[in-house]
Write an enzyme that holds these catalytic residues in place. Structure first.
Site, mmCIF file in Angstrom:
data_model
loop_
_atom_site.group_PDB
_atom_site.id
_atom_site.type_symbol
_atom_site.label_atom_id
_atom_site.label_comp_id
_atom_site.label_asym_id
_atom_site.label_seq_id
_atom_site.Cartn_x
_atom_site.Cartn_y
_atom_site.Cartn_z
ATOM 1 N N ASP A 1 10.696 -5.249 -19.109
ATOM 2 C CA ASP A 1 12.055 -5.271 -19.963
ATOM 3 C C ASP A 1 12.284 -6.828 -20.304
ATOM 4 O O ASP A 1 12.192 -7.390 -19.425
ATOM 5 C CB ASP A 1 13.172 -4.406 -19.579
ATOM 6 C CG ASP A 1 12.881 -3.011 -19.576
ATOM 7 O OD1 ASP A 1 12.071 -2.720 -20.158
ATOM 8 O OD2 ASP A 1 13.815 -2.398 -18.996
ATOM 9 N N CYS B 1 9.051 -3.869 -14.943
ATOM 10 C CA CYS B 1 9.464 -2.907 -15.861
ATOM 11 C C CYS B 1 8.940 -3.579 -17.188
ATOM 12 O O CYS B 1 9.003 -2.471 -18.219
ATOM 13 C CB CYS B 1 10.709 -2.143 -15.714
ATOM 14 S SG CYS B 1 11.863 -3.663 -16.230
ATOM 15 N N CYS C 1 15.932 -0.753 -21.160
ATOM 16 C CA CYS C 1 16.172 0.768 -20.704
ATOM 17 C C CYS C 1 17.409 0.770 -21.122
ATOM 18 O O CYS C 1 18.371 -0.365 -21.554
ATOM 19 C CB CYS C 1 15.982 0.906 -19.315
ATOM 20 S SG CYS C 1 17.073 -0.057 -18.152
ATOM 21 N N CYS D 1 18.747 -4.065 -13.601
ATOM 22 C CA CYS D 1 18.802 -4.043 -15.043
ATOM 23 C C CYS D 1 19.963 -5.346 -15.404
ATOM 24 O O CYS D 1 19.920 -5.886 -16.284
ATOM 25 C CB CYS D 1 18.980 -2.765 -15.656
ATOM 26 S SG CYS D 1 17.909 -1.673 -15.120
HETATM 27 FE FE1 FES Z 1 14.012 -2.806 -16.386
HETATM 28 FE FE2 FES Z 1 16.071 -1.523 -16.801
HETATM 29 S S1 FES Z 1 14.236 -0.694 -15.998
HETATM 30 S S2 FES Z 1 15.625 -3.478 -17.027
#
Ligand code: FES
Length: 143
Positions: A38, A36, A61, A105
């Site tokens: 992040d 993702c 997110c 996450c």
């Molecule tokens: Fe990647 Fe939440 S979608 S950390």
């Protein structure tokens, strides 16, 4: 698809605790999820092996921000050994759960804390603890 977030997740996302950086931190750790994109960064202030202060910066997110906020609350005032034992599922549980496809996450929080603790250990002549394999792919299929 609207995800069902607990009130606690929404509350920690809207009003995250311990956001920021610590200058001259005793330990800094970063974790990222390649899928993702992040990223979470954790800063620790440690005295006598106790976490006196902790701050985070998360580019991620809502669940990642809520997980960082809760995880930092949970390790503040704890010893570095207690902090190491904080698992991502304990973070998710403290948030009254995360939707299954958002469990990964909370893994970022565990991994970033471990990296920061090992940074502290390395800088203070302590043995670095082997990092476990973090399951970033867990439940990512539905993303
Ligand atoms: Fe990647 Fe939440 S979608 S950390």
């Amino acid at each position: 698809m609207a995800l069902n977030y607990s009130e606690k997740v929404m509350e920690h996302f809207s009003n995250p605790r311990n956001v920021g950086e610590i200058e001259n931190a005793d330990g800094v750790g970063e974790a990222g999820n390649p899928r993702c994109g992040d990223i979470m960064k954790i800063y620790l202030k440690v005295k006598d092996n106790v976490i006196e202060d902790v701050k985070f910066k998360t580019f991620g997110c809502a669940s990642a921000i809520a997980s960082s906020s809760m995880a930092t609350e949970l390790i503040k005032g704890k010893t570095i050994d207690e902090a190491w034992n904080l698992t991502n599922s304990a973070v998710a549980e403290a948030l009254d759960g995360l939707p299954p496809i958002k469990m990964h996450c909370s893994v970022l929080a565990e991994e970033a804390i471990h990296t920061a603790l090992n940074d502290y250990r390395a800088k203070h002549g302590m043995e670095v603890i082997p990092m476990k394999h973090y399951d970033h792919d867990h439940d990512h299929a539905a993303m």
